[in-house]
Design a protein around this motif. Sequence first.
Motif, PDB file in Angstrom:
ATOM      1  N   SER B  31       0.848  -1.195   0.000  1.00  0.00           N
ATOM      2  CA  SER B  31       0.000   0.000   0.000  1.00  0.00           C
ATOM      3  C   SER B  31       0.881   1.240   0.000  1.00  0.00           C
ATOM      4  CB  SER B  31      -0.915  -0.008   1.212  1.00  0.00           C
ATOM      5  OG  SER B  31      -0.150   0.179   2.380  1.00  0.00           O
ATOM      6  N   THR B  32       0.547   2.192  -0.839  1.00  0.00           N
ATOM      7  CA  THR B  32       1.321   3.432  -0.942  1.00  0.00           C
ATOM      8  C   THR B  32       0.346   4.606  -0.893  1.00  0.00           C
ATOM      9  OG1 THR B  32       1.185   3.900  -3.298  1.00  0.00           O
ATOM     10  CG2 THR B  32       2.717   2.181  -2.637  1.00  0.00           C
ATOM     11  N   PRO B  33       0.879   5.802  -0.692  1.00  0.00           N
ATOM     12  CA  PRO B  33      -0.018   6.964  -0.671  1.00  0.00           C
ATOM     13  C   PRO B  33      -0.809   7.126  -1.969  1.00  0.00           C
ATOM     14  CG  PRO B  33       2.159   7.569   0.139  1.00  0.00           C
ATOM     15  CD  PRO B  33       2.259   6.171  -0.379  1.00  0.00           C
ATOM     16  N   GLN B  34      -0.321   6.519  -3.059  1.00  0.00           N
ATOM     17  CA  GLN B  34      -1.008   6.680  -4.338  1.00  0.00           C
ATOM     18  C   GLN B  34      -1.689   5.379  -4.766  1.00  0.00           C
ATOM     19  OE1 GLN B  34       0.567   9.464  -7.117  1.00  0.00           O
ATOM     20  NE2 GLN B  34       2.530   9.564  -6.070  1.00  0.00           N
ATOM     21  N   GLY B  35      -2.082   4.551  -3.809  1.00  0.00           N
ATOM     22  CA  GLY B  35      -2.807   3.329  -4.131  1.00  0.00           C
ATOM     23  C   GLY B  35      -1.943   2.082  -3.964  1.00  0.00           C
ATOM     24  N   ASP B  36      -2.616   0.923  -4.024  1.00  0.00           N
ATOM     25  CA  ASP B  36      -1.909  -0.344  -3.830  1.00  0.00           C
ATOM     26  C   ASP B  36      -1.147  -0.731  -5.081  1.00  0.00           C
ATOM     27  OD1 ASP B  36      -2.989  -0.341  -1.385  1.00  0.00           O
ATOM     28  OD2 ASP B  36      -4.501  -1.883  -1.758  1.00  0.00           O
ATOM     29  N   VAL B  37       0.048  -1.287  -4.868  1.00  0.00           N
ATOM     30  CA  VAL B  37       0.874  -1.730  -5.983  1.00  0.00           C
ATOM     31  C   VAL B  37       1.191  -3.205  -5.756  1.00  0.00           C
ATOM     32  CG1 VAL B  37       3.074  -1.451  -7.167  1.00  0.00           C
ATOM     33  CG2 VAL B  37       1.875   0.559  -6.273  1.00  0.00           C
ATOM     34  N   THR B  38       1.051  -4.001  -6.793  1.00  0.00           N
ATOM     35  CA  THR B  38       1.334  -5.414  -6.666  1.00  0.00           C
ATOM     36  C   THR B  38       2.730  -5.716  -7.184  1.00  0.00           C
ATOM     37  OG1 THR B  38      -0.989  -5.820  -7.042  1.00  0.00           O
ATOM     38  CG2 THR B  38       0.488  -7.708  -7.201  1.00  0.00           C
ATOM     39  N   ILE B  39       3.514  -6.347  -6.333  1.00  0.00           N
ATOM     40  CA  ILE B  39       4.873  -6.745  -6.701  1.00  0.00           C
ATOM     41  C   ILE B  39       4.862  -8.264  -6.829  1.00  0.00           C
ATOM     42  CG2 ILE B  39       7.261  -6.828  -5.917  1.00  0.00           C
ATOM     43  CD1 ILE B  39       6.599  -4.061  -6.431  1.00  0.00           C
ATOM     44  N   ALA B  40       5.334  -8.771  -7.949  1.00  0.00           N
ATOM     45  CA  ALA B  40       5.191 -10.189  -8.232  1.00  0.00           C
ATOM     46  C   ALA B  40       6.171 -11.062  -7.458  1.00  0.00           C
ATOM     47  CB  ALA B  40       5.352 -10.443  -9.721  1.00  0.00           C
ATOM     48  N   VAL B  42      10.380 -10.994  -5.232  1.00  0.00           N
ATOM     49  CA  VAL B  42      11.382 -10.123  -4.617  1.00  0.00           C
ATOM     50  C   VAL B  42      12.131  -9.405  -5.730  1.00  0.00           C
ATOM     51  CG1 VAL B  42      13.453 -10.025  -3.217  1.00  0.00           C
ATOM     52  CG2 VAL B  42      11.633 -11.630  -2.630  1.00  0.00           C
ATOM     53  N   PRO B  43      12.036  -8.082  -5.800  1.00  0.00           N
ATOM     54  CA  PRO B  43      12.652  -7.355  -6.914  1.00  0.00           C
ATOM     55  C   PRO B  43      14.173  -7.470  -6.866  1.00  0.00           C
ATOM     56  CG  PRO B  43      11.224  -5.934  -5.579  1.00  0.00           C
ATOM     57  CD  PRO B  43      11.419  -7.187  -4.826  1.00  0.00           C
ATOM     58  N   GLU B  44      14.757  -7.561  -8.044  1.00  0.00           N
ATOM     59  CA  GLU B  44      16.220  -7.624  -8.090  1.00  0.00           C
ATOM     60  C   GLU B  44      16.817  -6.333  -8.621  1.00  0.00           C
ATOM     61  OE1 GLU B  44      17.103 -11.200 -10.202  1.00  0.00           O
ATOM     62  OE2 GLU B  44      16.323 -12.396  -8.522  1.00  0.00           O
ATOM     63  N   LYS B  45      16.253  -5.861  -9.743  1.00  0.00           N
ATOM     64  CA  LYS B  45      16.782  -4.614 -10.290  1.00  0.00           C
ATOM     65  C   LYS B  45      15.953  -3.454  -9.770  1.00  0.00           C
ATOM     66  CE  LYS B  45      18.755  -2.669 -14.414  1.00  0.00           C
ATOM     67  NZ  LYS B  45      18.984  -2.761 -15.854  1.00  0.00           N
ATOM     68  N   VAL B  46      16.617  -2.585  -8.988  1.00  0.00           N
ATOM     69  CA  VAL B  46      15.906  -1.533  -8.258  1.00  0.00           C
ATOM     70  C   VAL B  46      16.341  -0.156  -8.746  1.00  0.00           C
ATOM     71  CG1 VAL B  46      15.473  -0.555  -5.979  1.00  0.00           C
ATOM     72  CG2 VAL B  46      15.819  -3.024  -6.234  1.00  0.00           C
ATOM     73  N   LEU B  47      15.356   0.694  -9.060  1.00  0.00           N
ATOM     74  CA  LEU B  47      15.636   2.081  -9.417  1.00  0.00           C
ATOM     75  C   LEU B  47      15.086   3.000  -8.332  1.00  0.00           C
ATOM     76  CD1 LEU B  47      14.624   2.150 -13.212  1.00  0.00           C
ATOM     77  CD2 LEU B  47      16.852   1.622 -12.214  1.00  0.00           C
ATOM     78  N   VAL B  48      15.814   4.077  -8.061  1.00  0.00           N
ATOM     79  CA  VAL B  48      15.407   5.011  -7.007  1.00  0.00           C
ATOM     80  C   VAL B  48      15.487   6.437  -7.527  1.00  0.00           C
ATOM     81  CG1 VAL B  48      15.927   5.880  -4.715  1.00  0.00           C
ATOM     82  CG2 VAL B  48      16.270   3.482  -5.219  1.00  0.00           C
ATOM     83  N   GLN B  49      14.409   7.209  -7.336  1.00  0.00           N
ATOM     84  CA  GLN B  49      14.401   8.609  -7.786  1.00  0.00           C
ATOM     85  C   GLN B  49      14.568   9.575  -6.610  1.00  0.00           C
ATOM     86  OE1 GLN B  49      13.630   8.933 -11.423  1.00  0.00           O
ATOM     87  NE2 GLN B  49      14.916  10.684 -10.938  1.00  0.00           N
ATOM     88  N   ASP B  50      14.809   9.051  -5.436  1.00  0.00           N
ATOM     89  CA  ASP B  50      14.817   9.895  -4.247  1.00  0.00           C
ATOM     90  C   ASP B  50      15.952   9.442  -3.322  1.00  0.00           C
ATOM     91  OD1 ASP B  50      12.984  11.827  -2.489  1.00  0.00           O
ATOM     92  OD2 ASP B  50      13.683  10.194  -1.212  1.00  0.00           O
ATOM     93  N   TRP B  51      16.732  10.423  -2.841  1.00  0.00           N
ATOM     94  CA  TRP B  51      17.908  10.046  -2.041  1.00  0.00           C
ATOM     95  C   TRP B  51      17.521   9.483  -0.688  1.00  0.00           C
ATOM     96  CZ3 TRP B  51      21.891   8.775  -4.424  1.00  0.00           C
ATOM     97  CH2 TRP B  51      22.346   9.461  -5.552  1.00  0.00           C
ATOM     98  N   ALA B  52      16.389   9.878  -0.150  1.00  0.00           N
ATOM     99  CA  ALA B  52      15.977   9.327   1.139  1.00  0.00           C
ATOM    100  C   ALA B  52      15.686   7.834   1.004  1.00  0.00           C
ATOM    101  CB  ALA B  52      14.754  10.061   1.664  1.00  0.00           C
ATOM    102  N   VAL B  53      15.047   7.459  -0.109  1.00  0.00           N
ATOM    103  CA  VAL B  53      14.750   6.037  -0.322  1.00  0.00           C
ATOM    104  C   VAL B  53      16.050   5.276  -0.589  1.00  0.00           C
ATOM    105  CG1 VAL B  53      13.475   4.367  -1.695  1.00  0.00           C
ATOM    106  CG2 VAL B  53      12.451   6.586  -1.201  1.00  0.00           C
ATOM    107  N   ARG B 111       9.659  14.696  -3.724  1.00  0.00           N
ATOM    108  CA  ARG B 111       9.829  15.546  -4.903  1.00  0.00           C
ATOM    109  C   ARG B 111       9.432  14.830  -6.189  1.00  0.00           C
ATOM    110  NH1 ARG B 111      14.344  16.085  -1.666  1.00  0.00           N
ATOM    111  NH2 ARG B 111      14.808  18.184  -0.913  1.00  0.00           N
ATOM    112  N   SER B 112       9.631  13.504  -6.214  1.00  0.00           N
ATOM    113  CA  SER B 112       9.360  12.774  -7.450  1.00  0.00           C
ATOM    114  C   SER B 112       8.018  12.052  -7.403  1.00  0.00           C
ATOM    115  CB  SER B 112      10.498  11.788  -7.719  1.00  0.00           C
ATOM    116  OG  SER B 112      10.787  11.044  -6.564  1.00  0.00           O
ATOM    117  N   ALA B 113       7.225  12.310  -6.358  1.00  0.00           N
ATOM    118  CA  ALA B 113       5.950  11.591  -6.216  1.00  0.00           C
ATOM    119  C   ALA B 113       5.054  11.788  -7.440  1.00  0.00           C
ATOM    120  CB  ALA B 113       5.225  12.043  -4.946  1.00  0.00           C
TER     121      ALA B 113
END
Lengths: 319, 305
Positions: B31-40, B42-53, B111-113
């Motif tokens: 669950s995220t602030p912008q709705g539920d997201v389904t992850i199939a 355990v992710p392996e390749k991860v991208l991040v747009q935010d330094w806090a994350v 910032r990238s939300a």
Amino acid sequence: MPLLLAILVTALLALVSLFVGVSDVSLPALLAGTAEPRAVEVFIVSRVPRTLALVLAGASMAIGGLVMQMVVRNRFVEPSTTGTSESAALGFLTVTLLAPGWPLMAKMAVSALFALGGTALFLRILKAVPLRDVLLVPLVGIMLGGVIGALTAFIAYRVNLMASLLAWNMGDFSGVIRGRYELLWIGLVCCVLAYVAADRFTVAGMGKDFTTNLGLNYKRVMTLGLVIVSLVSAVVLVSVGSIPFLGLIVPNIVSLMVGDNMRRTVPWVTVGGAAMVLACDIVGRLIRFPYEIPIAVVMGVVGAAVFLYLLLRTPRHAA
Amino acid sequence: MSALFRTTALLATLVGALSLTPAFAQDKVISTPQGDVTIARVPEKVLVQDWAVFDDLSAMGVAVAGVPSSNAPTYLADQIPADAIQIGSLFEPDFEGIAAAEADVYFVAARSAAAFETSKDIVPTIDLSVDNTDIVAGVKANMVKLGDIFDMADHATALNDELDAKLAEVKAAAEGKGTALVLVTNAGKLGVYGPDSRVSWIYNNVGMASALADVADGDHGGDAVSFEFLLEVNPDWVFVVDRDAGTGENAGSAEALLDNELFNQTTAAKEGQIVYLDPQASYISMHGYQGVMLLLDQVLEGLNG
């Protein structure tokens, strides 16, 4: 005499400015000598410098606008259309990066030097450009300013100083205390200079051929004008940040009232600029008391309204 | 009877076998602030747009393949993989690069939300924005979420316990230390960070009383104030975020700015109770686990003199 009345109104605004602030400073107590030592200190260290800074910055920016408009013969140019403000910002950025611990005065000096350099470059480019079209002058300046501004923004972006750059471009008198505004006195020197050379600027405002026929060195008058403009905007930018519209609207209002003879308009523009900035800053201090709204915001709102009025009211004088 | 028993046994075996095949059975709903997201999986390749994350993921030990191309905080510099692809600035994601990366998951926040709307059709996107009113709870919730996504729940819990312990320590140190004010200095001007700002945890979680208690305390986040204001508010402690120190060092411009006749009369200045916070941890990656830990350490060090 209406000018006396204008001076009186400005003095009144200055008086109000002296007694608007977070600390409790009252005029009767000060006069009676019964004010607390801290109130006296706040008055001397914070209120007086701020009011002086407002008067100096307002008057010199308005004069800068007036001189620019006379020299360029275009009613809708601003002092910041010579690449000067951008150069000043670049200078401030450079000194912030290389010597962040320097006292503000030293930073100001470096920034003013950069601004002068930028204006010199502008004059150099102008020499190479045929000056038949007056719109070319601000256009060249805007383009040069764009290039320097882009360079500044690029550096600021790389070193995470975009926030500082934005703040420099956003005029704000909240940080003014004793020791942090004195460079603005240079603006007063510029005002005096503009008054002394007023007749020459008036003549130059009638065109190159006319000026030359009267035996004046047109280029020299032009250069003096641009030096005044650049010095004023550099000093104001590094002291308090840029103030939009001021150099544009005050000379225009005065011109509507008393015409274009600079010997007559300089005192009016000086007083008008000071009054305008004082009024806007007092408003900015009161709206969200005890927090402040930067003068650039207040001035932007007021200035845009007045500018629109001027545009709609008068026929276009520009080419 | 025996036929029924056999059928039941068979079914049980089937169900057991199914639950053991991880790739298809372990769909997770985040669950995220912008709705539920389904992850199939355990992710392996991860991208991040935010330094806090990125900060959070790095704390968890998750490898990151793509990072923002600007504003990297200095305290994270040696954790950023040299071969990480750059996927645009904090505000402007490079959607083509993100699509080409074919990642398993893409994190946005703060910032990238706004990128979520576009990116959700390209790659499974998770928004980890944190509400400033309770930063610590937000950071911990993000750690739990990441623990869930990457099957590292125990690790996340351990890290959160560390954060709680550190916070308790700072809270104890702050007890009875008086009022606090968080100042942001920028280009010779002062701003105030209040209890809804990026470093609100100093007031809300550490429990230092805001020096603004007597002043109408709106929703300000860096509102301009004068030195006179500081003199009147007279905080016992001042925490400074120096936004001019873009290179990550507290390079002294804030100190020069605050060294003046009016500020020097405040209790904080007289007692030397001024703490300069890591500027990047406090305004670029203010919701990052390591950033908050770093700032807590700085506050603790300052409070203990």
